[in-house]
Design an enzyme around this catalytic site. Structure first.
Site, PDB file in Angstrom:
ATOM      1  CE  LYS A 189     -10.857   9.838  12.173  1.00 10.28           C
ATOM      2  NZ  LYS A 189     -10.811  11.308  12.246  1.00 10.28           N
ATOM      3  CD  GLU A 265     -13.487   4.924  27.869  1.00 13.22           C
ATOM      4  OE1 GLU A 265     -14.477   5.398  28.471  1.00 13.22           O
ATOM      5  OE2 GLU A 265     -12.648   4.201  28.393  1.00 13.22           O
ATOM      6  CB  CYS A 300     -17.128  12.236  27.512  1.00 10.37           C
ATOM      7  SG  CYS A 300     -15.589  11.950  28.358  1.00 10.37           S
ATOM      8  CD  GLU A 398     -22.249  13.676  25.087  1.00 14.70           C
ATOM      9  OE1 GLU A 398     -22.252  13.084  24.000  1.00 14.70           O
ATOM     10  OE2 GLU A 398     -21.411  13.460  25.969  1.00 14.70           O
TER      11      GLU A 398
HETATM   12  P1  NAP Z   1     -17.497  11.768  17.048  1.00 13.53           P
HETATM   13  O1  NAP Z   1     -18.141  12.540  15.986  1.00 13.53           O
HETATM   14  O2  NAP Z   1     -18.101  10.509  17.504  1.00 13.53           O
HETATM   15  O3  NAP Z   1     -16.013  11.529  16.546  1.00 13.53           O
HETATM   16  C1  NAP Z   1     -15.069  10.801  17.267  1.00 13.53           C
HETATM   17  C2  NAP Z   1     -14.062  10.253  16.294  1.00 13.53           C
HETATM   18  O4  NAP Z   1     -14.714   9.342  15.417  1.00 13.53           O
HETATM   19  C3  NAP Z   1     -13.460  11.330  15.406  1.00 13.53           C
HETATM   20  O5  NAP Z   1     -12.106  11.004  15.148  1.00 13.53           O
HETATM   21  C4  NAP Z   1     -14.301  11.217  14.163  1.00 13.53           C
HETATM   22  O6  NAP Z   1     -13.681  11.701  12.995  1.00 13.53           O
HETATM   23  C5  NAP Z   1     -14.538   9.736  14.075  1.00 13.53           C
HETATM   24  N1  NAP Z   1     -15.713   9.414  13.280  1.00 13.53           N
HETATM   25  C6  NAP Z   1     -16.795  10.207  13.019  1.00 13.53           C
HETATM   26  N2  NAP Z   1     -17.660   9.552  12.199  1.00 13.53           N
HETATM   27  C7  NAP Z   1     -17.111   8.348  11.924  1.00 13.53           C
HETATM   28  C8  NAP Z   1     -17.515   7.238  11.126  1.00 13.53           C
HETATM   29  N3  NAP Z   1     -18.673   7.235  10.442  1.00 13.53           N
HETATM   30  N4  NAP Z   1     -16.697   6.157  11.068  1.00 13.53           N
HETATM   31  C9  NAP Z   1     -15.525   6.144  11.748  1.00 13.53           C
HETATM   32  N5  NAP Z   1     -15.093   7.163  12.487  1.00 13.53           N
HETATM   33  C10 NAP Z   1     -15.869   8.253  12.598  1.00 13.53           C
HETATM   34  O7  NAP Z   1     -17.297  12.601  18.367  1.00 13.53           O
HETATM   35  P2  NAP Z   1     -16.678  14.048  18.487  1.00 13.53           P
HETATM   36  O8  NAP Z   1     -17.671  14.977  17.918  1.00 13.53           O
HETATM   37  O9  NAP Z   1     -15.313  14.103  17.968  1.00 13.53           O
HETATM   38  O10 NAP Z   1     -16.564  14.192  20.079  1.00 13.53           O
HETATM   39  C11 NAP Z   1     -17.651  14.438  20.890  1.00 13.53           C
HETATM   40  C12 NAP Z   1     -18.245  13.157  21.457  1.00 13.53           C
HETATM   41  O11 NAP Z   1     -17.242  12.350  22.052  1.00 13.53           O
HETATM   42  C13 NAP Z   1     -19.237  13.401  22.541  1.00 13.53           C
HETATM   43  O12 NAP Z   1     -20.380  12.628  22.321  1.00 13.53           O
HETATM   44  C14 NAP Z   1     -18.538  12.958  23.826  1.00 13.53           C
HETATM   45  O13 NAP Z   1     -19.343  12.548  24.839  1.00 13.53           O
HETATM   46  C15 NAP Z   1     -17.655  11.896  23.333  1.00 13.53           C
HETATM   47  N6  NAP Z   1     -16.469  11.747  24.195  1.00 13.53           N
HETATM   48  C16 NAP Z   1     -16.399  10.694  25.048  1.00 13.53           C
HETATM   49  C17 NAP Z   1     -15.316  10.530  25.890  1.00 13.53           C
HETATM   50  C18 NAP Z   1     -15.203   9.377  26.821  1.00 13.53           C
HETATM   51  O14 NAP Z   1     -14.150   9.149  27.379  1.00 13.53           O
HETATM   52  N7  NAP Z   1     -16.240   8.611  27.042  1.00 13.53           N
HETATM   53  C19 NAP Z   1     -14.274  11.454  25.846  1.00 13.53           C
HETATM   54  C20 NAP Z   1     -14.367  12.524  24.964  1.00 13.53           C
HETATM   55  C21 NAP Z   1     -15.478  12.650  24.143  1.00 13.53           C
HETATM   56  P3  NAP Z   1     -13.969  13.191  12.400  1.00 13.53           P
HETATM   57  O15 NAP Z   1     -14.590  14.004  13.456  1.00 13.53           O
HETATM   58  O16 NAP Z   1     -12.626  13.632  12.032  1.00 13.53           O
HETATM   59  O17 NAP Z   1     -14.845  13.052  11.205  1.00 13.53           O
END
Ligand code: NAP
Ligand code: MG
Length: 495
Positions: A189, A265, A300, A398
């Site tokens: 996804k 992650e 991240c 963050e």
């Molecule tokens: P996010 O909101 O946590 O979303 C990540 C994924 O999870 C998306 O596909 C999102 O779908 C899905 N998601 C959101 N709410 C969910 C729920 N209630 N149940 C199941 N899945 C759900 O993060 P983001 O805004 O996309 O990305 C930014 C974050 O990612 C930052 O905090 C960053 O630090 C972290 N990140 C970490 C790494 C690493 O390697 N550690 C790498 C990149 C990013 P939708 O957005 O489509 O709703």
């Protein structure tokens, strides 16, 4: 090298696939629902994307399970899986221009980075795991002569991959390369903000000879499709990259359903410690700037807290601010652009609100601090705050945007103490010429990666992932297989 006009012409000619990919075919969501995908740089619509939900997840998991149980991929000889994954990587490279364009339009990332780093990086990751899989040996235990005990790694089954929007195809590759190489089936996804490259590569997998049902792609919202993957009783593991907040939800989904394995992650607030004895201050400034401003700070592991020793603090802030002022921020399709748009307007507002918070908390705004004038899309200036205290929200939370927080430290001791004073532990950097300080910092900083005289370096040979609330489990390197395989012992008694 293509010009801005070339990229614009190619963008206008794109025929964008917007449907989900289940069991080897592109299909609309079962509900017929879609969502509008906006290009954050121009605010124009890129298309109506299939909005998948529980029913689509059920179909994709059934298809993935059928493929797994049939053994068409899971029991294929590793050297044959290798060849097909190598072909998959080649096809990604053959479609590099189109994939780079899709990622840039989707997420506002610069075309230079998409074409130069993300797409070849994704292909390289798939190739690396392909090449590895027929070289991983199992174990025979040192038992008494009365028995033989084999310890084998088995593919775990159906693995969900839920990924973010900041490096859409690269993060996808970090998940699906080891998932598929190990013989699993996968339900991917992509984030709702960046579904296009994931949808595109699904057909390349089929073209490469990866059987139908092995890789399914479900665009949709986290609260619907993401949650349905997390709660599904027939998904054996989930590989997640995203925020810590959503990572915690996956732990709950696992507990509420079938105890599926979870690899997380999550976020970071990585400290980057610059000491007065660093080998080259100009290099430290430039690298520290890219550590936070690369990909507009949407990384991240970004070095978002820069901890600078008192003696060089003024010079450092001056040089960092000058570097920011010279950064070329603008149209992501211009190959000269160094920083593109943020992913969407909601996120832009969030980043701008943190700039307000920093000012209210009493930090000194040294550079930037607002939207880029004259641009309609989601563009924020590279921003530097000095005199930041580690207790401030801009040092603890963050921001995930182009905002650097510079904190003054007395010495390495204080740098390590403040560096570790965070809920996160993804990465950390230290700049020094002193060998003792190098070892102390690398031992005492609590992070999955410690960089010395560099920041964000690494390749497929080294594991990536976090300590503390940055998650657990590792992407990249052979350690990634731990998340997607289970150990089985076969004990054979001998007479
Ligand atoms: P996010 O909101 O946590 O979303 C990540 C994924 O999870 C998306 O596909 C999102 O779908 C899905 N998601 C959101 N709410 C969910 C729920 N209630 N149940 C199941 N899945 C759900 O993060 P983001 O805004 O996309 O990305 C930014 C974050 O990612 C930052 O905090 C960053 O630090 C972290 N990140 C970490 C790494 C690493 O390697 N550690 C790498 C990149 C990013 P939708 O957005 O489509 O709703
Ligand atoms: Mg999201």
């Amino acid at each position: 090298m293509l010009t801005k006009a070339d990229w614009q012409t190619k963008a206008a000619a794109l025929n964008i696939e917007t449907r989900a990919f289940i069991g080897g075919d592109y299909v609309p969501a079962a509900s017929g629902k879609t969502f509008d995908k906006i290009n954050p740089a121009t605010l124009a619509s890129l298309g109506e994307i299939a909005s998948c939900d529980v029913e689509d997840v059920n179909r994709a998991v059934a298809s993935a399970r059928a493929a797994f149980d049939a053994g068409i991929w899971s029991r294929m000889a590793p050297k044959e899986r290798k060849l097909r994954l190598m072909r998959f990587a080649e096809l990604i490279l053959e479609n590099r221009t189109e994939l780079a364009l899709l990622e840039s339009l989707d997420a506002g990332k610069t075309i230079a980075n998409c074409y130069g780093d993300d797409i070849p990086g994704a292909a390289d990751c798939i190739r690396w795991f392909a090449e590895l899989i027929d070289k991983v040996y199992d174990e025979v235990a040192p038992t008494a002569d009365s028995a033989v005990a084999m310890i084998r790694r088995e593919a775990i089954g159906v693995v969900g991959a839920v990924v973010p929007w900041n490096y859409p195809l690269l993060m996808t590759a970090w998940k699906i390369a080891p998932i598929l190489a190990a013989g699993n089936s996968c339900v991917l996804k992509p984030a709702e903000q960046s579904p296009l490259s994931g949808i595109f590569i699904a057909r390349l997998a089929i073209e490469a000879g990866i059987p139908e049902g092995v890789l399914n792609v479900l665009p949709g919202y986290g609260e619907t499709a993401g949650q349905a993957i997390g709660l599904h009783m027939d998904v054996d593991a989930v590989a997640f990259t995203g925020s810590t907040e959503v990572g915690k939800k996956f732990m709950q989904y696992s507990g509420q359903s079938n105890l599926k394995r979870i690899g997380l992650e999550c976020g970071g607030k990585s400290p980057n410690i610059v000491l007065a004895d660093c080998p080259d201050l100009d290099k430290a400034v430039e690298n520290s700037a890219w550590a936070i401003f690369y990909n507009a700070g949407e990384t991240c592991s970004a070095g978002s807290r820069i901890l600078v020793e008192e003696a060089i603090r003024d010079e450092f802030v001056e040089k960092l601010s000058a570097f920011c002022a010279a950064l070329r921020v603008g149209d992501p399709l211009d190959p000269e652009t160094q920083m593109g748009a943020l992913v969407d307007e909601t996120h832009t507002q969030r980043v701008l609100s943190y700039i307000d918070i920093g000012t209210q908390e009493g930090a000194t705004l040294a550079q930037g601090g607002g939207r880029v004038a004259g641009m309609d899309g989601c563009f924020v200036q590279p921003t530097v705050f000095a005199d930041v205290k580690n207790s401030m929200r801009i040092a603890q939370e963050e921001i995930f945007g182009p905002v650097a927080s510079v904190i003054t430290i007395r010495d390495l001791d204080e740098g390590i103490r403040i560096g570790n004073d965070t809920i996160y532990g993804l990465g950390a950097g230290v700049w020094t010429s002193d060998l003792d300080k190098t070892f102390r910092a690398s031992k005492e900083l609590k992070a999955g990666v410690v960089w010395v005289n560099s920041f964000d370096a690494g390749d497929n040979t080294t594991p990536f992932g976090g300590f503390k609330q940055s998650g657990f489990g590792r992407d990249k390197s052979a350690h990634a297989f731990d998340k997607y395989t289970d150990l089985k012992t076969t004990w054979i008694a001998l007479s």
